[in-house]
Each structure stands twice: as structure tokens, then as C-alpha cells.
Design a protein around this motif. Structure first.
Motif, short mmCIF file in Angstrom:
data_model
loop_
_atom_site.label_atom_id
_atom_site.label_comp_id
_atom_site.label_asym_id
_atom_site.label_seq_id
_atom_site.Cartn_x
_atom_site.Cartn_y
_atom_site.Cartn_z
N ILE A 545 -12.70 -0.85 -24.09
CA ILE A 545 -12.50 -2.40 -24.17
C ILE A 545 -13.22 -3.00 -22.89
O ILE A 545 -12.68 -4.20 -22.32
N LYS A 546 -14.16 -2.42 -22.33
CA LYS A 546 -14.81 -3.24 -21.47
C LYS A 546 -15.54 -4.71 -21.68
O LYS A 546 -15.91 -4.58 -22.75
N LYS A 547 -15.24 -5.37 -20.92
CA LYS A 547 -15.84 -6.89 -21.09
C LYS A 547 -15.21 -7.51 -22.27
O LYS A 547 -15.73 -8.38 -22.91
N CYS A 548 -14.16 -6.90 -22.77
CA CYS A 548 -13.30 -7.80 -23.77
C CYS A 548 -12.27 -8.79 -22.91
O CYS A 548 -11.18 -8.17 -22.69
N TYR A 549 -12.91 -9.82 -22.62
CA TYR A 549 -12.22 -10.66 -21.62
C TYR A 549 -10.75 -11.13 -22.05
O TYR A 549 -9.92 -11.47 -21.31
N ASN A 550 -10.66 -11.17 -23.44
CA ASN A 550 -9.69 -11.73 -24.10
C ASN A 550 -8.51 -10.72 -24.05
O ASN A 550 -7.51 -10.90 -24.74
N ILE A 551 -8.78 -9.48 -23.52
CA ILE A 551 -7.61 -8.39 -23.82
C ILE A 551 -6.82 -8.47 -22.76
O ILE A 551 -7.49 -8.19 -21.17
N ASN A 552 -5.74 -8.63 -22.62
CA ASN A 552 -4.62 -8.57 -21.54
C ASN A 552 -3.22 -7.55 -21.71
O ASN A 552 -3.43 -6.69 -22.32
N ASP A 553 -2.41 -7.83 -20.87
CA ASP A 553 -1.41 -6.90 -20.62
C ASP A 553 -0.72 -6.84 -22.16
O ASP A 553 -0.11 -5.74 -22.42
N ALA A 554 -0.65 -7.91 -22.83
CA ALA A 554 -0.15 -7.96 -24.10
C ALA A 554 -0.61 -6.82 -25.01
O ALA A 554 0.01 -6.47 -26.02
N GLY A 555 -1.82 -6.64 -24.95
CA GLY A 555 -2.73 -5.61 -25.80
C GLY A 555 -2.09 -4.27 -25.13
O GLY A 555 -1.95 -3.25 -25.88
N MET A 556 -2.05 -4.05 -23.84
CA MET A 556 -1.74 -2.56 -23.17
C MET A 556 -0.22 -2.29 -23.81
O MET A 556 -0.15 -1.13 -23.80
N ILE A 557 0.48 -3.18 -23.77
CA ILE A 557 2.03 -2.67 -23.81
C ILE A 557 2.00 -2.03 -25.23
O ILE A 557 2.61 -0.89 -25.46
N PRO A 558 1.47 -2.47 -26.32
CA PRO A 558 1.60 -1.85 -27.78
C PRO A 558 0.89 -0.60 -27.65
O PRO A 558 1.30 0.46 -28.46
N LEU A 559 -0.19 -0.77 -27.08
CA LEU A 559 -1.33 0.55 -26.95
C LEU A 559 -0.52 1.67 -26.26
O LEU A 559 -0.44 2.83 -26.76
N ALA A 560 0.39 1.18 -25.12
CA ALA A 560 0.98 2.25 -24.28
C ALA A 560 1.99 2.85 -25.29
O ALA A 560 2.36 4.17 -25.05
N HIS A 561 2.60 1.89 -26.11
CA HIS A 561 3.93 2.42 -26.96
C HIS A 561 3.34 3.36 -28.01
O HIS A 561 3.85 4.31 -28.45
N PHE A 562 2.34 3.04 -28.80
CA PHE A 562 1.86 3.61 -30.15
C PHE A 562 0.62 4.63 -30.09
O PHE A 562 0.68 5.74 -30.61
N ALA A 563 -0.09 4.24 -29.06
CA ALA A 563 -1.35 4.98 -28.97
C ALA A 563 -1.01 6.27 -28.01
O ALA A 563 -1.50 6.55 -26.98
N GLN A 564 -0.21 7.47 -28.67
CA GLN A 564 0.28 8.35 -27.75
C GLN A 564 -0.90 9.49 -27.44
O GLN A 564 -0.68 10.38 -26.77
#
Lengths: 668, 522
Positions: A545-564
Motif C-alpha cells: 500500500i505504498k503511496k496510498c496516502y489515504n490509508i491510515n491507522d484505521a486501516g491497519m487495525i482491522p488488517l492486524a485483526h483479520f489478516a492473520q
């Protein structure tokens, strides 16, 4: 879980259908669960019985961490094949534990990316696991001859990979040659300390050798006579052996009768003269790789025309003459596979003659043959109708109309690489008729839009991999069609397709097998879309997700939770901060991170994240952090098995997509 | 010799413009006195025979009355006047002999001439120095004396080594490196007292040899060295160096004459014997030289020339048979392969059928029966770094690999530094069992410890009873029967060098102990 437990305890009264089945039958059922490792995991989590059955059924194991090795090993007592390439740290004690738990059960061990072990561990393995058949020690650059002497005790070893074991010498290889007499495959690629004597002794002592890889060794012709005398040798790789030349090859006279595949790539000192003497006695040679070698001339082609069983020839990067290609066309054999990738001098005339004769071609690689035009494509599509793979990246003179022909005539295509071509929606529409297509690469095809892609999505239901890198005409509609039509999609690259938004990601979230997603440089994508992916694509293992400037912590938290199952992530230039990064630590598989130019990242946050992600093996960081953070921290992390790569590139603003192509052409 | 000759000539050209005036015959004789004296000092000769010789020699060579002085001078400060005396003696002789000058000998004699001048000049030097150091302390004087004597010694050594061909009797005695041979020589000279043999005179000199101080030892050493070189040079005649070289020679059975020497003949130091006095020589040329002493008829160019050249008839090829029954080189063998020359016979017989009595002083393991072989070995001894598990060392890696390719079960052995962690006790003398225990423990313990170095440290303390440190998974290697089937004896012999295969052996047995079913040792 509660209900499950009750079921178990009440087993005597509550009859379950699985109790009727013997363990063998369940084993057979489990055999069919091979496709996806997660399925087995789910199975084992159903109940205790399943858990035990699954643990007794499992034969192969690929652990992610070595910390819990003891527990894992005791859970799976029947494992015969152990892949430790994902474990960042394998020490002698790990190997000791393994060898004492599995003893003679163990047949195969892969240590190709492991570090921190020495000859002591290897020796333990060889001593205790007497039935060891396969051992991969590639990239163990530190191990020395003592480790080879230890391997020599594994008398039943049949396959041994030692690629890039730079510190071993002839002496160590001599030990193996004497000890491991049953060897069938040995790879000594890049073992720079091994020369004629070691390679020759292997050939003298190990008469069962089928496959012998001697790439880039400082060997000369001296070791060839014993090698060519090997009775069963089928696959010989002599890539980059600069010490081998014509003069002594001609002296050899006899070839190897059993040889099926010969790789003489980058052997600069071997011309058709030496080649013909080497291949003269090889009655059943099927594959010949002569990439980056001597020019493909009439003489070369003629010298090889007697190979009556040849099916595949690779001439990548060679200077090619028209007469040479024509002569190949006149061979009496019918080639199945031909690679002319990056060959200079491939013209319409030569290629057309060639393909009209070899109508049975299944695979054709004409990457970067920049001189060919629609004439060649017309001939290829006309005669080679059974093509399964066509790679024609950067055939810049091929006009857009020619691509229609591909879809009209080569309906059996499974793999098609049209990167950097003039193909347009019309061509794409035609190509969508190739219903078997599983890999389609349309990177830098600036003329295609969602219209053409919709056709692909509608018809190519078997699509597994789709590359749309910098195909800037693509928008959400096209992606939607693909996501809807290709449920088996595993890999998609929409990097720098600026029109792609969250809608695309939400639709792609419906592809349950998706494991690789590149949305680099899509500024419209937000955390919302990423959340959808994280929830939907459980198997996601690589994310860019390089240079996806609009991805922030809000995307990381579900990612961390689901994308195991996430293994690799590139977060550079995104808006993720300390919090998001730290949350990723909950993904236990995470091994590789690229964290450049994260504005919201503080040194302390980085430290916390690095320490928390215990399985990291590779981290790319801004060079400025090196001085900011204490050296002992890095030493600690490196001791855990993490490698740091420091980058010092200045912040790059994204350029206009069209502008990028122009820049590229300017450079060329 | 040519080279030596030239060098000497260059060095002394200025001071010896009158070189050719010196007496040829005498020169050589005199020279031999000196050398003999030096060489024989250690040996205990029967006084009776010495006296005997002395008596006999005196009449034909009256000038020798003086010459014995020279060596003695050398031993106890050579005096100027004596030396001059000698010169005055020599000069007339020189003139007397100048007319008689066979071409054959010219080179050799002129060389010796130069040599004697070399000696002379050194004595002059001594005289000069003595005059100067008179006032100085005795210690300094002795120092200088030692220095000069050493110089003198080196010249003598050179002379001996170069004059070998001219003076067979020297060589004859020099070859006493082998005591038996020396006695033989002595016997020969006693039985057939040679007229020009210098032994007697020299031996007389020897009777006073007890006076000689430590220098004489030094001289002895160097002299011996010189003889050995000489000997080696002879043995290494490139033509007949290797008796196996004629392996491929295919001569029709009848086309050559087979000669078989007896064992005694082969082991005898000489092959050419004087018809008159019975003295033995290694070379025919030396014999011919010797014959001159028996009368003028042997001094003619014809008598001195090579006999082969005279004979116009083509000689039947001569080939030799080894007297050892059953040897391939024996004429009764089915696949008889003859030896080309007598030297081949000698080397072959010594190498194949004799005890290897010469031991390499460096490694103390390699033994040879031909001294030249020892010399060749000693040149390379210690440089063999390529090692096989059987204990054989090779100077070249390809030789090692050829060896391994040839023999089943042989493995290249790793150099010590790689197999043995530095922290392990490096005591080579400890017995193998405890070493085995060490390494075995090391391996097994690494599982629990994980820190290899720490384990090794532990091991140091465990030397006494390694078995006690084995984890339950390991077994005492000594008690497992299969253990002794491993080709270990070779390792035992050469202590310490083979630490690599031993861990293998040890661990293997842990394994076999674990499941007795798998007994696939090889």
C-alpha cells in the motif's frame, strides 16, 4: 468451544458420525485438503478428535517460528518433511531438538533460508535422522567443510542443495561424495570454493546422480569426463562456468547418453563447436538452455539439428541471426518450447519461418523482441494454435490490431504476458475468448480501459493472476468485473492505476483466495477499502500500500485483526502512524516490512513495533533511524533473525502516469 | 662441477697467475690428505694398519714427509713457515710434471690447482692476522682462529665434494655413512694396499686426532654433509633415476643379454674393481683414473678413454635381473621386466627387498632404503597439508583426490583448525576415548544449552569421565560393539590429527545404540 467439549465428554452417549469412520478413512479425506493449508487448520480446530487425527495425519510442516518448536514437534509426531525456511532463527539446539524428536522418521529438511546454525546442528541431524533423504542448505554462506563432513554421515541422502554455500571447499564436497553415495541430486550453485576436484569426485563416487547443478563454479573441462560418464545423469546445469571452453570439449568426444536437460547458459567460451561435441552422444536430450551464450547462427543451429528428441530450447539474450532462426525452423524435431527472450536480431522473417515449421509450440517467449511486427504475430497465431504460454512483453512494433489475432486463434492460452504493448480494448475483448487463461499481464498497457477488462472478467473465469501495473485507463468498473467473474483470483496488481477506489477493493474482497494485492500509488484508496480486503481475503499474505496516502491507522487495525496470514507489507508514504504499526505486531506471520517516509512514525513507536513483531526477518527503514535508535536494539533484533536494509532516498512525489511513460522512453 | 670450477677460477684468477705451475699429481694427493684428516677424525682406526700404510707409502712419495704437517697445522694453528716450506717443495714437482699432461684430465686438475691456491691464500691470511692480534687477548685470538678454521673447512668440504671423481679413495671412505660399507671399504684397502692410497697417511694423522677441539666436530659435520650431497648427486643420475621408468620398454626376449648380480654385489658399494689391487669404484672413469697409479701403460690416452668408444662392434644390449626370486624384475618371473642399468638394479633392490633403514628426521615416520629418496622426501616433509582419513598426507590436493577416488571408504580429512573449536582442550596426547567423549558430549549437549562455547567450557572439566555427561539420549561410545568396526586404528596411530572422523564415529554409535536394528555401518 463449550459445546464441543460437551460433545467429547458425552461421547459415549452422543453418537457422532465420525466415530464410525476409521482413522485411515479420515486420513484419506484429509489428503484431499491439501490445496489450502488453512483448511487443515480449520479441521483441526473442530474438536479434540479432529485435532489428534490431523496432528497424526500431517506429514509436512512449515513452522513460522522456532520458539515453540518443541511444542509443535510433539503435536505432529508423524512429520517426515520439515520446511524451516520461514523460521528466522534456527540454532543448533533447534536442530538438536528436531533430530531427537523425529529421529529416523524425518526424510526432508529445508534450511535454505535459516541462519544461526552450525556444523554441530547439522551433525546432530545427520546422526539421528538416519533416513534423511533431502536436505536443503542453500544460502548457508557461513557453514564450512566441517558441516559437509557432518552431512557425509547422512548415508541415505539423495537430494542435497548447497547453493551459495560459499565457504565450503573441495575437501567438504569430497567428504559428501564419499559419505552420501546414494545422492541423486546435488546443487553446488555459487559454491565458489568448489572446483574440478570436488565436482569430479562427486561424479566418481555417486553413481546415482540424476541432477547435477554446477552453476557458476570455477570448474574447467577436467571434471567433465567423470560427469559425462554418469550412467543416470539427466539434468546437468553448467550455467556460467566460464572455465569450460571449446578446445577441450571437442576433445571429450563422448556425450552423456542419459542426459535430458542441459543448461549451458552464460558459458561465454563455448560455441557451437564445443556444444556439438557435448551433445553428440546425448541421444535423449529434451531441454537445452543456451541463454546468454554464443550467437545463434546457422552453424549453431546446424550443430544441434541431430538432437532428435529435443523439445525445448532457450536462447534468451543471445545474438540471433535470421539464418540461424531459419535453420532452427528446418530441424526435423517439433519443438514444444522456445524462448527468444531479449534476443537481439529477431526479425519477422526469421521468426515467421521458425514458427511456421514448429506448429506444436506450447510455450513461446519473445519478450523484448523489439523488431517484430504484426507479421510475426500473424504467423505465430496462424501456425501455433496450441500455444499455452505466450510472453511478448515490450514488442513495441506490434500494432494493436495484431492482438485480435491472438484471441481469435490461440484459444488454448493459459499464460499471456502483454506488458508494455499497444493492445487496446478491442484486442482485450478478443483475448477474453481464451477461457483457459490463468495468468494475464497487462502492465503498462495504456490503451486498455474497463471496457476491455470487463470482457476478460466475464469470460476468463479461471484467471488466477492479473497484472494491471500502470495501466492507467483502468477504473473500478473493470476491477469489479474481474472480481465478480474470477473467483479464483489470487494475485492482482493495480499499482498506479489512479482511478481505482475503495469500490474496487470492496469487490476484490469477494475473492477469497486473494493472497497478493498491490495497490501502490492509488491515492483514492482509503482505510475503508483496506478493511474490506482484510475481512474478506483471509489468505492475504502480501500487501503493498505504498503511496496510498489515504490509508491510515484505521486501516491497519482491522488488517492486524483479520489478516492473520499477512507475511509482507509495504507501508511507505502512507499515513500510518505508531499506533497502526504497533497494531501489526499482532500478526504473528509478519516477516517483512518496508517502512519508508512514514510521516507519523516516531522512533519510539518504531522501536516498540519492531520489538513486538517477533517474527520479522526483513525490515526496510529510513537511514535516519539508524543514528536515532540505539545500536544494541538492532543487535538484539538481528540476533532474533531480522535483517535491516537502510534506504536513504529522498521523498518522491508521484508523477503523472503519462508523464512516467514518456520519461521511461526518454531514458531508453 | 663446471659451475664450481668457474666460480673458483674467477675468484682466484688474479692471485694465481702461476696456477698451472703447480704439480698436478701432488696437488690432488695433498688435497686428499687434508680432507681425509677432517673426515676421519671421529673414526677409530687400527693403528697397525695405519703404520703399515705409512711405511709403504713413504718410498714412492718422499715429499709426503712434509705434507702430513699441513693438516696438523690446520688443527693446531697453521704456521706460516711450514706452509712456505710446503710451497717450496711443491714448485719443483710442478715443473717435473708439467710435460706430462693428458688432455682428459686437464680440466679436473686445473680445477684442483685453483683449489689448493685457495687454501694457500687462506693460510696467508691467518699468518697476517696472527701478527696483528699478537697483543690481544687469547679469547679474541681463538675466535679468529675459529673463524679462519671455519673458512678453511668450507673450502675443504668443497674440495672433497668436487674432487670425488678424481679421488676414488676419498669417496670410498666418505661413504662410511653406512658403517657396513665403510668397513667393507676398509677391508678392501687393507687386503690390497694401494700404492697411491692416501688412507695410510691420513690415518696416521688421525692418531693424533684426539687433540682436535670442538671445531673438528664442526668440520666433521660439514664434511658428512658434503659427502651426502655427493652421494645423492650420484644416485640421482636422471637417466637411471627410477628403476620403474622402463616399464614400457618392449624388448624382444632374445634381443638383450640378461645379467643377474648377486645380492652381495648389489649391496656392495662398488661395481668397478681394480684388476691389480682389487680396489672398488663406483664409476669406471674413477677406476681408469686409479689405474694410472699402477704404471705408465695405463696412462696412455687409449687406456684412459671410454672403453665403449673403442669397440667398433655393436654390443649386445645389456639388461639386468633382480636376484630376488619371485620378483617381477627377476628373470624367472612370468612377466619379467628387465632393469636397464646397474644403478636401477641397486635402487630397485634396496627399495623393494631391503629394510628401510633411513628414517626422516622431521616426521620420524617415513622410512626409506635409498638415501636419495630420503633426501627427496625431506625436501617436502612437513609441507604435505592434504590429508586423507587413512592418515596419508599429500602435498597436492589433486593427488589426495586421486587417492580418494581410488580407494573405497577413504575420506578427505579436514584441517585441524576447522574441526576443532579453539576452546576445546588441545592436548593431543590424551587418549582417544576421552576425546571421543568430549566431542560426543559437545554435540549432544548443545541441544539443552544452545550456547556452544559454554558447552565446550564444560567439556574441559569433563575430560575425566565424559560418559557421565552424556544426556540420556547418548550412549557411551566405548561400550558399543559396533564402534570398533569403524576404521579407527588408523586414527589412533597418528594422534590428534584426525579429530574430524572421530566425532562421526562417536555419534554414529550413539545412534546405533539408539536403535540396534540399524547396523549399516558402511
Amino acid at each position: 468451544m463449550g459445546t464441543m467439549k460437551r460433545q467429547r465428554s458425552d461421547k459415549a452417549f452422543n453418537f457422532t458420525p465420525f466415530d464410525l469412520l476409521t482413522e485411515e478413512i479420515v486420513f484419506i479425506i484429509l489428503d484431499f485438503l491439501d490445496e489450502n493449508p488453512l483448511d487443515r487448520k480449520s479441521f483441526s480446530l473442530v474438536c479434540k478428535t479432529f485435532y489428534t487425527i490431523e496432528s497424526r495425519h500431517r506429514r509436512t510442516l512449515k513452522p513460522l517460528r522456532s520458539e515453540h518448536l518443541t511444542t509443535i514437534l510433539s503435536r505432529y509426531p508423524q512429520v517426515t518433511s520439515l520446511d524451516l525456511s520461514l523460521c528466522p532463527r534456527i540454532t543448533d539446539s533447534s536442530l538438536n531438538v528436531i533430530s531427537h524428536v523425529y529421529k529416523s522418521n524425518l526424510k526432508s529438511v529445508d534450511l535454505s533460508r535459516s541462519k544461526f546454525f552450525s556444523h554441530v546442528g547439522i551433525s546432530n541431524l545427520a546422526m539421528n535422522c538416519t533416513n534423511l533423504v533431502e536436505l536443503d542448505l542453500s544460502n548457508a554462506t557461513e557453514i564450512r567443510d566441517s558441516a559437509m563432513a557432518a552431512i557425509a554421515e547422512a548415508k541415505n541422502l539423495e537430494k542435497l542443495w548447497l547453493a551459495r554455500c560459499k565457504s565450503i571447499t573441495d575437501i567438504g564436497i569430497g567428504c559428501i561424495a564419499v559419505g552420501c553415495r546414494k545422492l541423486r541430486l546435488i546443487s553446488l550453485k555459487w559454491c565458489l570454493g568448489v572446483g574440478d576436484l570436488g565436482a569430479g569426485l562427486i561424479a566418481v563416487k555417486c553413481n546415482d546422480i540424476r541432477s547435477f547443478d554446477l552453476s557458476y563454479l570455477p570448474i574447467t573441462n577436467k571434471c567433465l569426463p567423470p560427469i559425462l560418464k554418469l550412467q543416470h545423469l539427466e539434468d546437468l546445469v553448467l550455467e556460467g562456468c566460464f572455465g569450460i571452453d571449446d578446445n577441450s570439449l571437442t576433445v571429450l568426444k563422448q556425450g552423456c547418453k542419459s542426459l535430458k536437460a542441459l543448461d549451458m547458459s552464460s558459458c561465454q567460451n563455448v560455441s557451437h563447436v564445443g556444444l556439438s561435441s557435448l551433445t553428440s552422444g546425448s541421444g535423449c536430450l529434451q531441454q537445452l538452455i543456451l541463454a546468454y551464450g554464443s550467437p545463434v547462427t546457422l552453424a549453431l543451429a546446424d550443430s544441434l539439428q541431430n538432437l532428435s528428441t529435443l523439445q525445448s530450447i532457450k536462447l534468451d539474450g543471445c545474438q540471433v541471426t535470421c539464418s540461424g532462426l531459419k535453420a532452427i525452423g528446418n530441424w526435423c524435431v517439433s519443438l514444444r518450447e522456445l524462448s527468444l527472450s531479449k534476443c537481439l536480431g529477431v526479425s519477422d522473417e526469421g521468426l515467421s519461418t521458425l514458427v511456421t515449421k514448429h506448429k506444436d509450440l506450447r510455450k513461446l517467449d519473445i519478450t523484448c523482441c523489439r523488431k517484430i511486427t504484426h507479421v510475426s504475430i500473424a504467423h505465430i497465431t496462424n501456425s501455433c494454435t496450441s500455444l499455452a504460454s505466450l510472453k511478448m512483453e515490450s514488442c513495441i512494433l506490434v500494432p494493436r490490431e495484431a492482438f485480435v489475432l491472438i484471441g481469435q486463434r490461440c484459444l488454448l492460452l493459459e499464460e499471456l504476458d502483454l506488458t508494455d504493448n499497444e493492445i487496446d480494448d478491442e484486442g482485450l475483448k478478443s483475448i477474453s475468448r481464451c477461457s483457459k487463461l490463468s495468468t494475464l499481464k497487462l502492465g503498462i498497457c495504456l490503451n486498455i480501459t474497463e471496457e476491455g477488462l470487463s470482457h476478460v472478467g466475464l469470460c476468463c473465469t479461471k484467471l488466477v493472476e492479473l497484472d494491471l501495473y500502470r495501466s492507467v485507463g483502468i477504473s473500478d468498473v473493470g476491477i469489479l468485473a474481474i472480481a465478480r467473474g474470477c473467483p479464483g483470483l489470487e494475485i492482482i496488481n493495480v499499482a498506479y492505476c489512479g482511478k481505482v477506489t475503495d469500490h474496487s477493493l470492496m469487490s476484490l474482497a469477494k475473492c477469497p483466495r486473494l493472497n497478493t494485492l498491490e495497490i501502490r500509488g492509488c491515492p483514492l484508496v482509503t482505510s475503508l477499502g483496506l478493511t474490506a480486503i482484510a475481512v474478506g481475503c483471509k489468505q492475504l499474505s502480501k500487501l503493498d500500500i505504498k503511496k496510498c496516502y489515504n490509508i491510515n491507522d484505521a486501516g491497519m487495525i482491522p488488517l492486524a485483526h483479520f489478516a492473520q496470514n499477512l507475511r509482507q507489507i509495504n507501508l511507505s508514504y502512507s499515513s500510518v502512524t505508531d499506533v497502526g504499526l504497533l497494531s501489526l505486531a499482532s500478526i504473528s506471520c509478519l516477516q517483512s516490512m518496508t517502512i519508508l517516509h512514514l510521516k507519523g512514525l516516531t522512533p519510539s513507536g518504531l522501536v516498540a513495533a519492531l520489538l513486538a513483531c517477533g517474527g520479522l526477518t526483513k525490515v526496510k527503514l529510513q537511514a535516519c533511524f539508524k543514528s536515532m535508535l540505539p545500536q544494541p536494539l538492532f543487535e538484539h533484533l538481528e540476533a532474533r533473525g531480522c535483517v535491516f536494509q537502510w534506504r536513504d532516498k529522498a521523498f518522491q512525489a508521484e508523477v503523472d502516469p503519462k508523464c512516467w511513460k514518456l520519461q521511461l522512453e526518454d531514458v531508453q | 662441477m663446471d659451475l664450481n670450477d668457474k666460480i673458483v677460477a674467477d675468484t682466484w684468477a688474479k692471485s694465481f697467475s702461476s696456477a698451472k705451475d703447480l704439480p698436478k699429481q701432488l696437488t690432488s694427493d695433498h688435497r686428499s690428505f687434508t680432507s681425509f684428516n677432517n673426515q676421519q677424525q671421529q673414526k677409530k682406526w687400527e693403528v697397525s694398519s695405519i703404520l703399515d700404510y705409512n711405511n709403504r707409502i713413504q718410498p714412492p712419495f718422499p715429499e709426503f714427509n712434509h705434507t702430513p704437517e699441513a693438516p696438523r697445522n690446520h688443527n693446531s694453528q697453521i704456521k706460516g713457515p711450514d706452509r712456505e716450506d710446503m710451497q717450496s717443495n711443491e714448485k719443483p714437482d710442478n715443473k717435473r710434471f708439467q710435460e706430462w699432461d693428458p688432455r682428459v684430465m686437464l680440466n679436473n686438475l686445473s680445477f684442483l690447482e685453483d683449489k689448493i691456491h685457495q687454501l694457500q691464500d687462506l693460510v696467508h691470511l691467518i699468518v697476517g692476522r696472527r701478527g696483528r692480534v699478537l697483543g690481544q687477548s687469547d679469547e679474541l685470538a681463538t675466535q679468529q682462529q675459529q673463524l679462519i678454521t671455519a673458512d678453511l673447512t668450507s673450502i675443504i668440504v668443497q674440495l672433497i665434494s668436487t674432487a670425488g671423481s678424481l679421488l676414488p679413495s676419498i669417496k670410498h671412505t666418505l661413504s662410511t655413512a653406512n658403517p657396513a660399507i665403510g668397513q667393507l671399504g676398509q677391508l678392501g684397502s687393507m687386503l690390497f694396499p694401494p700404492t697411491n692410497s692416501l688412507n695410510g697417511v691420513v690415518l696416521q694423522q688421525n692418531s693424533g686426532g684426539s687433540k682436535v677441539s670442538g671445531q673438528s666436530n664442526q668440520i666433521d659435520l660439514t664434511v658428512n654433509c658434503g659427502t651426502e650431497q655427493n652421494y645423492a648427486a650420484e644416485e640421482h643420475d636422471p637417466k637411471d633415476d627410477d628403476d620403474d621408468a622402463d616399464e614400457g620398454e618392449n624388448l624382444a626376449p632374445g634381443s638383450y643379454e640378461i645379467l643377474q648380480l648377486e645380492k652381495e654385489e648389489i649391496l656392495a658399494p662398488h661395481t668397478h674393481f681394480c684388476m691389480i689391487c682389487g680396489k672398488g669404484f663406483k664409476r669406471d672413469a674413477n677406476l681408469r683414473m686409479h689405474m694410472r697409479g699402477h704404471g705408465d701403460e695405463y696412462k696412455t690416452p687409449a687406456a684412459l678413454a671410454k672403453p665403449n668408444k673403442d669397440s667398433s662392434e655393436p654390443m649386445l644390449l645389456k639388461r639386468y635381473s633382480c636376484p630376488y626370486a619371485g620378483c617381477k624384475r627377476n628373470k624367472d618371473h612370468k612377466k619379467f621386466q628387465p632393469l636397464k642399468t646397474i644403478l636401477c638394479v641397486k635402487n630397485h633392490y634396496k627399495r623393494t627387498h631391503c629394510d628401510k633403514s633411513y628414517t626422516c628426521s622431521r616426521c620420524n615416520t617415513k622410512k626409506f632404503s635409498v638415501i636419495a629418496d630420503l633426501k627427496t622426501h625431506e625436501k617436502h616433509c612437513g609441507r604435505d597439508k592434504w590429508l586423507c582419513s587413512c592418515g596419508t598426507t599429500f602435498s597436492r590436493k589433486d593427488k589426495l583426490f586421486g587417492h580418494i577416488a581410488l580407494f573405497q571408504g577413504h575420506t578427505p580429512a579436514l584441517p585441524l583448525d576447522e574441526t576443532k573449536p579453539s576452546s576445546l582442550p588441545s592436548d593431543r596426547t590424551e587418549n582417544n576415548e576421552s576425546k571421543l567423549g568430549n566431542i560426543g558430549f559437545n554435540f549432544s549437549a548443545s541441544g539443552s544449552g544452545g550456547n556452544a562455547i559454554q558447552n565446550m567450557v564444560d567439556v574441559k572439566g569433563a575430560v575425566d569421565d565424559p560418559a557421565a555427561y552424556f544426556s540420556p539420549l547418548n550412549f557411551d561410545p566405548c561400550n558399543i560393539p559396533g564402534f570398533h568396526e569403524f576404521p579407527r586404528p588408523t586414527f589412533e596411530e597418528s594422534d590428534g590429527f584426525f579429530s574430524f572422523p572421530i566425532p562421526g564415529a562417536c555419534n554414529y554409535n550413539q545412534k546405533t545404540g539408539g536403535d540396534s536394528g540399524s547396523n549399516d555401518l558402511e
